[in-house]
Design a protein around this motif. Structure first.
Motif, PDB file in Angstrom:
ATOM      1  N   LEU A  47       0.796  -1.223   0.000  1.00 22.64           N
ATOM      2  CA  LEU A  47       0.000   0.000   0.000  1.00 22.64           C
ATOM      3  C   LEU A  47       0.830   1.275   0.000  1.00 22.64           C
ATOM      4  CD1 LEU A  47      -2.894  -0.952   2.457  1.00 22.64           C
ATOM      5  CD2 LEU A  47      -2.930  -0.942  -0.043  1.00 22.64           C
ATOM      6  N   ILE A  48       2.003   1.285   0.664  1.00 21.82           N
ATOM      7  CA  ILE A  48       2.772   2.528   0.719  1.00 21.82           C
ATOM      8  C   ILE A  48       4.244   2.303   0.390  1.00 21.82           C
ATOM      9  CG2 ILE A  48       1.196   3.637   2.334  1.00 21.82           C
ATOM     10  CD1 ILE A  48       3.249   3.152   4.555  1.00 21.82           C
ATOM     11  N   THR A  49       4.548   1.246  -0.324  1.00 19.99           N
ATOM     12  CA  THR A  49       5.888   0.959  -0.848  1.00 19.99           C
ATOM     13  C   THR A  49       6.964   0.872   0.220  1.00 19.99           C
ATOM     14  OG1 THR A  49       6.677   3.233  -1.228  1.00 19.99           O
ATOM     15  CG2 THR A  49       5.242   2.287  -2.910  1.00 19.99           C
ATOM     16  N   GLY A  50       6.561   0.617   1.468  1.00 13.84           N
ATOM     17  CA  GLY A  50       7.564   0.514   2.523  1.00 13.84           C
ATOM     18  C   GLY A  50       8.336   1.803   2.765  1.00 13.84           C
ATOM     19  N   ARG A 109       3.753  12.382   6.575  1.00 10.92           N
ATOM     20  CA  ARG A 109       4.928  11.515   6.637  1.00 10.92           C
ATOM     21  C   ARG A 109       5.305  11.190   8.080  1.00 10.92           C
ATOM     22  NH1 ARG A 109       7.854   8.409   7.446  1.00 10.92           N
ATOM     23  NH2 ARG A 109       9.693   7.635   6.347  1.00 10.92           N
ATOM     24  N   ILE A 110       5.240  12.184   8.972  1.00  7.01           N
ATOM     25  CA  ILE A 110       5.512  11.944  10.389  1.00  7.01           C
ATOM     26  C   ILE A 110       4.457  11.015  10.980  1.00  7.01           C
ATOM     27  CG2 ILE A 110       5.651  13.019  12.667  1.00  7.01           C
ATOM     28  CD1 ILE A 110       6.774  15.509  11.270  1.00  7.01           C
ATOM     29  N   LEU A 111       3.216  11.193  10.561  1.00  6.48           N
ATOM     30  CA  LEU A 111       2.130  10.338  11.046  1.00  6.48           C
ATOM     31  C   LEU A 111       2.407   8.870  10.733  1.00  6.48           C
ATOM     32  CD1 LEU A 111      -0.655  10.642  12.438  1.00  6.48           C
ATOM     33  CD2 LEU A 111      -1.680  10.670  10.162  1.00  6.48           C
ATOM     34  N   ALA A 112       2.999   8.611   9.572  1.00  4.63           N
ATOM     35  CA  ALA A 112       3.318   7.234   9.192  1.00  4.63           C
ATOM     36  C   ALA A 112       4.436   6.659  10.051  1.00  4.63           C
ATOM     37  CB  ALA A 112       3.732   7.180   7.717  1.00  4.63           C
ATOM     38  N   ASP A 113       5.214   7.521  10.698  1.00  2.00           N
ATOM     39  CA  ASP A 113       6.278   7.056  11.584  1.00  2.00           C
ATOM     40  C   ASP A 113       5.781   6.809  13.006  1.00  2.00           C
ATOM     41  OD1 ASP A 113       8.385   6.842   9.819  1.00  2.00           O
ATOM     42  OD2 ASP A 113       9.090   8.889  10.138  1.00  2.00           O
ATOM     43  N   THR A 119      -3.361   4.044   5.216  1.00  3.55           N
ATOM     44  CA  THR A 119      -4.402   4.593   4.355  1.00  3.55           C
ATOM     45  C   THR A 119      -4.858   5.944   4.894  1.00  3.55           C
ATOM     46  OG1 THR A 119      -6.218   3.596   5.593  1.00  3.55           O
ATOM     47  CG2 THR A 119      -5.212   2.254   3.856  1.00  3.55           C
ATOM     48  N   LEU A 120      -5.623   6.670   4.089  1.00  6.46           N
ATOM     49  CA  LEU A 120      -6.188   7.932   4.558  1.00  6.46           C
ATOM     50  C   LEU A 120      -7.155   7.712   5.722  1.00  6.46           C
ATOM     51  CD1 LEU A 120      -6.395  10.995   4.262  1.00  6.46           C
ATOM     52  CD2 LEU A 120      -8.202  10.629   2.565  1.00  6.46           C
ATOM     53  N   PRO A 121      -8.079   6.734   5.641  1.00  5.74           N
ATOM     54  CA  PRO A 121      -8.949   6.488   6.800  1.00  5.74           C
ATOM     55  C   PRO A 121      -8.172   6.118   8.060  1.00  5.74           C
ATOM     56  CG  PRO A 121      -9.910   5.500   4.850  1.00  5.74           C
ATOM     57  CD  PRO A 121      -8.541   5.970   4.459  1.00  5.74           C
ATOM     58  N   ASP A 122      -7.059   5.396   7.921  1.00  4.59           N
ATOM     59  CA  ASP A 122      -6.178   5.141   9.066  1.00  4.59           C
ATOM     60  C   ASP A 122      -5.761   6.455   9.722  1.00  4.59           C
ATOM     61  OD1 ASP A 122      -6.009   2.380   9.210  1.00  4.59           O
ATOM     62  OD2 ASP A 122      -4.148   2.233   8.066  1.00  4.59           O
ATOM     63  N   GLY A 123      -5.262   7.367   8.902  1.00  4.83           N
ATOM     64  CA  GLY A 123      -4.785   8.639   9.417  1.00  4.83           C
ATOM     65  C   GLY A 123      -5.886   9.451  10.067  1.00  4.83           C
ATOM     66  N   MET A 124      -7.084   9.430   9.480  1.00  4.31           N
ATOM     67  CA  MET A 124      -8.182  10.199  10.048  1.00  4.31           C
ATOM     68  C   MET A 124      -8.694   9.580  11.352  1.00  4.31           C
ATOM     69  SD  MET A 124      -8.228  12.778   8.110  1.00  4.31           S
ATOM     70  CE  MET A 124      -6.449  12.463   8.101  1.00  4.31           C
ATOM     71  N   LEU A 268      -3.397  11.491  -4.223  1.00 10.35           N
ATOM     72  CA  LEU A 268      -2.224  12.355  -4.127  1.00 10.35           C
ATOM     73  C   LEU A 268      -1.657  12.366  -2.708  1.00 10.35           C
ATOM     74  CD1 LEU A 268      -0.226  14.570  -4.976  1.00 10.35           C
ATOM     75  CD2 LEU A 268      -2.053  16.246  -4.600  1.00 10.35           C
ATOM     76  N   ILE A 269      -2.475  12.677  -1.734  1.00  9.45           N
ATOM     77  CA  ILE A 269      -1.945  12.945  -0.394  1.00  9.45           C
ATOM     78  C   ILE A 269      -1.448  11.682   0.310  1.00  9.45           C
ATOM     79  CG2 ILE A 269      -3.303  15.037  -0.151  1.00  9.45           C
ATOM     80  CD1 ILE A 269      -5.280  13.606   1.564  1.00  9.45           C
ATOM     81  N   THR A 270      -1.970  10.506  -0.042  1.00 12.96           N
ATOM     82  CA  THR A 270      -1.435   9.292   0.575  1.00 12.96           C
ATOM     83  C   THR A 270      -0.037   8.969   0.059  1.00 12.96           C
ATOM     84  OG1 THR A 270      -2.647   7.970  -1.072  1.00 12.96           O
ATOM     85  CG2 THR A 270      -3.659   8.234   1.094  1.00 12.96           C
ATOM     86  N   LYS A 271       0.373   9.614  -1.036  1.00 14.96           N
ATOM     87  CA  LYS A 271       1.748   9.432  -1.514  1.00 14.96           C
ATOM     88  C   LYS A 271       2.764   9.936  -0.484  1.00 14.96           C
ATOM     89  CE  LYS A 271       0.969   7.875  -5.801  1.00 14.96           C
ATOM     90  NZ  LYS A 271      -0.455   7.524  -5.667  1.00 14.96           N
ATOM     91  N   PHE A 272       2.356  10.872   0.382  1.00 15.20           N
ATOM     92  CA  PHE A 272       3.286  11.404   1.371  1.00 15.20           C
ATOM     93  C   PHE A 272       3.714  10.344   2.392  1.00 15.20           C
ATOM     94  CE2 PHE A 272       0.909  15.504   0.398  1.00 15.20           C
ATOM     95  CZ  PHE A 272       1.846  15.908  -0.542  1.00 15.20           C
ATOM     96  N   TYR A 273       2.872   9.353   2.624  1.00 18.78           N
ATOM     97  CA  TYR A 273       3.265   8.251   3.501  1.00 18.78           C
ATOM     98  C   TYR A 273       4.506   7.528   2.959  1.00 18.78           C
ATOM     99  CZ  TYR A 273      -1.391   8.212   5.833  1.00 18.78           C
ATOM    100  OH  TYR A 273      -2.533   8.508   6.550  1.00 18.78           O
ATOM    101  N   MET A 274       4.714   7.586   1.661  1.00 19.27           N
ATOM    102  CA  MET A 274       5.672   6.708   0.989  1.00 19.27           C
ATOM    103  C   MET A 274       7.081   7.272   0.906  1.00 19.27           C
ATOM    104  SD  MET A 274       3.202   5.682  -2.199  1.00 19.27           S
ATOM    105  CE  MET A 274       1.457   5.362  -1.916  1.00 19.27           C
TER     106      MET A 274
END
Length: 523
Positions: A47-50, A109-113, A119-124, A268-274
């Protein structure tokens, strides 16, 4: 942005270069999918290319998923129909990358750390600590993805026909099968690298087409003269939008939708996780904005040149404005250029569809079950369910396209504005404002989507059912000029609800935000 529908009037290419480029692209797609499969060991990889992509790949991927087939189909159509007035969209869209990067890049990106978000729903959910917010976000993602995917597949069948000369039904089935194979194999890793290839191809092709289009039209001076002779409004920045006051108002609406609304596009914005780290985010926005602007040269030049030559009586008018770009490339450029551009269009449709498939499948396999309190605990099982969901969404979208052009058209109204209204406030504002509440997020999602569906989809449904009175009644309730985008109204309503309800319910919101999320918002 999606490609326009219908595209039935695209001619079949007669150059061997077109078949060669198209075939090489499809083989490349499958090869990238196979490579991605070997790199994928977990749901995070899928989902986010690690978190593995660098500055240029992130920036060009972001540009390509926003440009999509719009730059080759929808863009020339707008320029051909409205002349320089339509450049408001092309001037404002690159600003959207700056808005998205400024509001979301670092925070997501910090949120993913700091949290387990894919996913976006994860973040929300993490931001608002509400399964209702997660569930509503996931449902909105699924509905939007089906709509986007159906319109992209509807375009794909005609592009496959133009390249390979096969019947549209076979174009739909073969194209969808290849899309499904590489999406299921490689996940977002395959999608990112396909986006990257598409972006490079589109940039090179756009510059070449720009040169040929200006030559075809006799240069900008001749193009402008022919357009002004036919209709001075075609060379005015506001001419095709009504009175001067109305034109400024409508132009402002487009600016809001395509610049601010970019920060609400999940693909677009979920690309920032990657991204590999925070440092690589620094130059992503200007690179994405500049490459988008370069790629827009194709729409600008083909639309204006074709309209100028039609008005001068030099060429016949196309059967439909939506095929101006493809017709120009196929009939008025060398076979090598046509092959390159059609391969880029094929890449645009398939790579963007892959991004939508991944976020939609994740909503089905990960976000909705978690919102219902039934999460899939085993990572490998979750990965397999995601892949099955991906296949199911592809099949459903194919059935929609095969069943009804009307249904595709109705779904096509659920696009950019739908996502902007659903997600800009809860994501872009919510990750920058500690006083935002879950009640404000719920109100924003529901209210924004309701406005969008009521004014965009409902009139189309009523028209399809022969309920003319209902259609006219709904359209009569729209308080703005017809040219003012409904998506902008929905976005502004969502923002107002988000802020208003948060202020009403947020007496303790500041203290209720978890410490790590509060620190993220304050960065």
């Amino acid at each position: 942005m999606t490609a326009a529908v219908p595209l039935q009037a695209i001619p079949i290419a007669d150059s061997p270069y077109v078949i060669v480029f198209g075939s090489l692209y499809l083989l490349l797609v499958l090869a990238i999918g196979a490579w991605g499969y070997m790199q994928t060991e977990s749901t995070s990889d899928f989902l986010i290319t690690g978190k593995s992509i660098g500055t240029w790949v992130l920036a060009l991927t972001a540009f390509s998923v926003i440009q999509s087939g719009f730059g080759f189909v929808g863009g020339p159509e707008l320029v051909y129909s409205f002349g320089t007035t339509s450049l408001w969209i092309f001037f404002t869209a690159p600003l959207g990358f700056l808005v998205a990067w400024a509001l979301l890049a670092k925070r997501m990106r910090i949120l993913a750390d700091i949290r387990d978000v894919l996913t976006l729903p994860d973040g929300m959910y993490v931001r608002y600590e509400s399964q209702w917010v997660r569930g509503l976000t996931a449902v909105a993602v699924v509905v939007g993805v089906i709509a986007y995917l159906a319109t992209n597949l509807a375009a794909l069948q005609y592009v496959m026909r133009a390249i390979f000369g096969i019947p549209v039904t076979w174009g739909l089935l073969v194209g969808a099968l290849i899309l499904l194979l590489y999406s299921m194999l490689g996940g977002m890793i395959a999608g990112v690298w396909t986006d990257f290839v598409q972006a490079l191809t589109m940039i090179v092709g756009s510059v070449l087409v720009f040169a040929f289009a200006l030559s075809f039209g006799g240069g900008m001076e001749n193009i402008s003269r022919n357009l002004a002779t036919a209709d001075p409004a075609l060379i005015s920045p506001f001419g095709a939008l009504g009175t001067p006051e109305q034109a400024v108002f409508v132009a402002l609406g487009w600016w809001i939708l395509f610049s601010i609304g970019s920060a609400g596009q999940p693909h677009l914005i979920t690309k920032f996780y990657m991204s590999r780290n925070l440092k690589i985010l620094r130059w992503g926005a200007p690179i994405a904005a500049c490459t988008y602007a370069v790629s827009s040269l194709l729409a600008f030049s083909t639309g204006l040149s074709m309209r100028a030559m039609v008005e001068a009586g030099e060429v016949a008018a196309p059967q439909n404005a939506s095929v101006v770009g493809p017709v120009f490339v196929l009939e008025y450029t060398p076979g090598v250029v046509a092959g390159l551009i059609l391969a880029a269009l094929l890449a645009a449709i398939m790579s963007t569809s892959d991004s939508f498939l991944n976020i939609g499948a994740a909503a089905v396999s990960r976000d909705i079950p978690r919102a219902l309190g039934r999460p899939i605990e085993d990572d490998r099982t979750e990965l397999r369910v995601t892949q099955v969901a991906l296949a199911g969404m592809t099949v459903l979208s194919v059935l929609v396209v095969a069943a009804s052009d009307t249904l595709v058209g109705i779904l096509g109204t659920i696009g950019w504005g739908f996502f902007a209204a659903a997600f800009f406030a809860v994501a872009a504002l919510g990750l920058n404002w500690k006083a935002a509440t879950k009640e404000g997020a719920i109100a924003a999602i529901v209210g924004g989507l309701a406005v969008n569906l009521f004014y965009s989809a409902l009139p189309r449904v009523a028209d399809a059912l022969g309920m003319v009175a209902l259609r006219d009644a709904v359209l009569g309730l729209y308080p703005f000029p017809e040219s003012f985008p409904v998506g902008t109204v929905a976005l502004l309503v969502a923002i107002a609800l988000f802020v208003g309800v948060s202020l009403l319910t947020g007496a303790r919101a500041r203290n209720a935000v978890p410490a790590d999320i509060a620190a993220l918002i304050e960065r």
